[in-house]
Design a protein around this motif. Sequence first.
Motif, mmCIF file in Angstrom:
data_model
loop_
_atom_site.group_PDB
_atom_site.id
_atom_site.type_symbol
_atom_site.label_atom_id
_atom_site.label_comp_id
_atom_site.label_asym_id
_atom_site.label_seq_id
_atom_site.Cartn_x
_atom_site.Cartn_y
_atom_site.Cartn_z
ATOM 1 N N GLY A 55 0.751 -1.370 -0.021
ATOM 2 C CA GLY A 55 0.075 0.053 0.102
ATOM 3 C C GLY A 55 0.694 1.271 -0.005
ATOM 4 N N ALA A 56 2.317 1.127 -0.216
ATOM 5 C CA ALA A 56 3.052 2.321 0.037
ATOM 6 C C ALA A 56 2.885 3.020 -1.240
ATOM 7 N N ASN A 57 3.234 4.572 -1.298
ATOM 8 C CA ASN A 57 3.213 5.353 -2.410
ATOM 9 C C ASN A 57 4.345 5.199 -3.453
ATOM 10 N N ALA A 58 5.593 4.723 -2.646
ATOM 11 C CA ALA A 58 7.078 4.489 -3.533
ATOM 12 C C ALA A 58 6.850 3.203 -4.287
ATOM 13 N N THR A 59 7.272 3.598 -5.516
ATOM 14 C CA THR A 59 7.063 2.390 -6.290
ATOM 15 C C THR A 59 8.056 1.368 -6.182
ATOM 16 N N THR A 60 9.084 1.655 -5.334
ATOM 17 C CA THR A 60 10.164 0.680 -5.186
ATOM 18 C C THR A 60 9.413 -0.182 -3.989
ATOM 19 N N LEU A 61 8.601 0.210 -2.948
ATOM 20 C CA LEU A 61 8.064 -0.390 -2.217
ATOM 21 C C LEU A 61 6.781 -1.256 -2.676
ATOM 22 N N TRP A 62 5.764 -0.486 -3.217
ATOM 23 C CA TRP A 62 4.481 -1.216 -3.594
ATOM 24 C C TRP A 62 4.648 -2.185 -4.920
ATOM 25 N N ASN A 63 5.778 -2.208 -5.621
ATOM 26 C CA ASN A 63 5.939 -3.170 -6.687
ATOM 27 C C ASN A 63 6.311 -4.577 -5.944
ATOM 28 N N SER A 64 7.329 -4.496 -5.103
ATOM 29 C CA SER A 64 7.784 -5.694 -4.357
ATOM 30 C C SER A 64 6.673 -5.910 -3.425
ATOM 31 N N GLY A 65 6.206 -5.131 -2.790
ATOM 32 C CA GLY A 65 5.183 -5.602 -1.608
ATOM 33 C C GLY A 65 3.890 -6.269 -2.321
ATOM 34 N N ALA A 66 3.358 -5.702 -3.146
ATOM 35 C CA ALA A 66 2.199 -6.204 -4.236
ATOM 36 C C ALA A 66 2.490 -7.444 -4.577
ATOM 37 N N GLU A 67 3.566 -7.676 -5.261
ATOM 38 C CA GLU A 67 4.110 -8.943 -5.846
ATOM 39 C C GLU A 67 4.072 -10.046 -4.671
ATOM 40 N N MET A 68 4.661 -9.710 -3.480
ATOM 41 C CA MET A 68 4.849 -10.832 -2.467
ATOM 42 C C MET A 68 3.329 -11.119 -1.778
ATOM 43 N N LEU A 69 2.347 -9.945 -1.765
ATOM 44 C CA LEU A 69 1.061 -10.187 -1.219
ATOM 45 C C LEU A 69 0.289 -10.940 -2.558
ATOM 46 N N LEU A 70 0.486 -10.760 -3.590
ATOM 47 C CA LEU A 70 -0.249 -11.684 -4.595
ATOM 48 C C LEU A 70 0.058 -13.176 -4.316
ATOM 49 N N GLU A 71 1.426 -13.253 -4.191
ATOM 50 C CA GLU A 71 1.778 -14.691 -4.196
ATOM 51 C C GLU A 71 1.249 -15.423 -2.866
ATOM 52 N N LEU A 72 0.982 -14.540 -1.949
ATOM 53 C CA LEU A 72 0.688 -15.210 -0.612
ATOM 54 C C LEU A 72 -0.991 -15.205 -0.791
ATOM 55 N N ALA A 73 -1.504 -14.353 -1.727
ATOM 56 C CA ALA A 73 -3.090 -14.547 -2.078
ATOM 57 C C ALA A 73 -3.387 -15.921 -2.789
ATOM 58 N N SER A 74 -2.336 -16.175 -3.569
ATOM 59 C CA SER A 74 -2.744 -17.265 -4.316
ATOM 60 C C SER A 74 -2.604 -18.452 -3.393
ATOM 61 N N ARG A 75 -2.225 -18.573 -2.183
ATOM 62 C CA ARG A 75 -2.007 -19.749 -1.258
ATOM 63 C C ARG A 75 -3.049 -19.233 -0.231
ATOM 64 N N HIS A 76 -3.385 -18.318 0.518
ATOM 65 C CA HIS A 76 -3.996 -18.344 1.587
ATOM 66 C C HIS A 76 -5.281 -17.178 1.558
ATOM 67 N N GLU A 77 -6.296 -17.579 1.997
ATOM 68 C CA GLU A 77 -7.719 -16.762 2.161
ATOM 69 C C GLU A 77 -7.429 -15.150 2.847
ATOM 70 N N PRO A 78 -6.718 -15.223 3.991
ATOM 71 C CA PRO A 78 -6.578 -13.816 4.612
ATOM 72 C C PRO A 78 -5.745 -12.750 3.649
ATOM 73 N N ALA A 79 -4.700 -13.485 2.806
ATOM 74 C CA ALA A 79 -3.959 -12.755 1.901
ATOM 75 C C ALA A 79 -4.867 -12.272 0.835
ATOM 76 N N ARG A 80 -5.647 -13.346 0.317
ATOM 77 C CA ARG A 80 -6.591 -13.072 -0.780
ATOM 78 C C ARG A 80 -7.527 -11.772 -0.506
ATOM 79 N N LEU A 101 -0.440 -5.467 -10.594
ATOM 80 C CA LEU A 101 0.359 -6.701 -10.301
ATOM 81 C C LEU A 101 -0.662 -7.952 -10.195
ATOM 82 N N LEU A 102 -1.929 -7.464 -10.572
ATOM 83 C CA LEU A 102 -3.103 -8.836 -10.629
ATOM 84 C C LEU A 102 -2.382 -9.878 -11.737
ATOM 85 N N ASP A 103 -2.511 -11.140 -11.554
ATOM 86 C CA ASP A 103 -2.389 -12.007 -12.719
ATOM 87 C C ASP A 103 -3.215 -13.334 -12.147
#
Length: 227
Positions: A55-80, A101-103
């Motif tokens: 949820g950060a504004n800086a691209t360096t942060l949100w790009n990596s953060g959302a990618e990690m969150l998406l990977e977790l979301a593919s495995r766990h309902e709370p992350a989804r 980052l959606l895929d």
Amino acid sequence: MDAPDGIATLRTFIARLTDPTQKQALTRGVDAFEAMLRESTCDPERLRVVVELAGANATTLWNSGAEMLLELASRHEPARAAFLALARSPTAQQRFTAIALLDDRLPRPLVLDMLAAGLADRSARVRRHAFVRCNDLDARELVDEMTKVTATLTGKAREEAEYYLALVRDGCVVELDGAYARIVFMTPGTLDPRTKAMVSMRVPADEAAPDRLAATLARLRERAKEM
């Protein structure tokens, strides 16, 4: 993000950062992410660390953060649920992050719902990127929605929307240029099969005629595989 290679690559990237605040935030995020993957868990405290990055504004942060969150979301309902909350955020940047980052690691119905919401978003930036991602994710199920939104746009925004609508609806864009035509279409990415590459090839104009276009496009796709 594939583990462990993706995590190792991200840690190498973090080591090169010069901003200490970003370096610390990303390190905490990767530590939490790696621990959850290793333990096959998604506990609220460590998930919160990853969500804050996404949820950060800086691209360096949100790009990596959302990618990690998406990977977790593919495995766990709370992350989804957390990823869906990002897509529904009142902050345009966070809605953009979710679309960007959606895929297809997420269930297809959820992907389509998020793309449809992006097409109807009040932010022009989010709407535009939703059109791009509909093409990336081959969202032919949303052709009607894309058509309706395109009809409400004007100027350059409409031109761009019509371009991506054609790619999704027809599988290609044909640009006539005298005796020749340039055919634009998408092919699978060479490094990451989840991504696509845009390819443009020039052919005689008669090969792009409606009655020959399907055969021409099939031939060009085969040629693209050999490139």
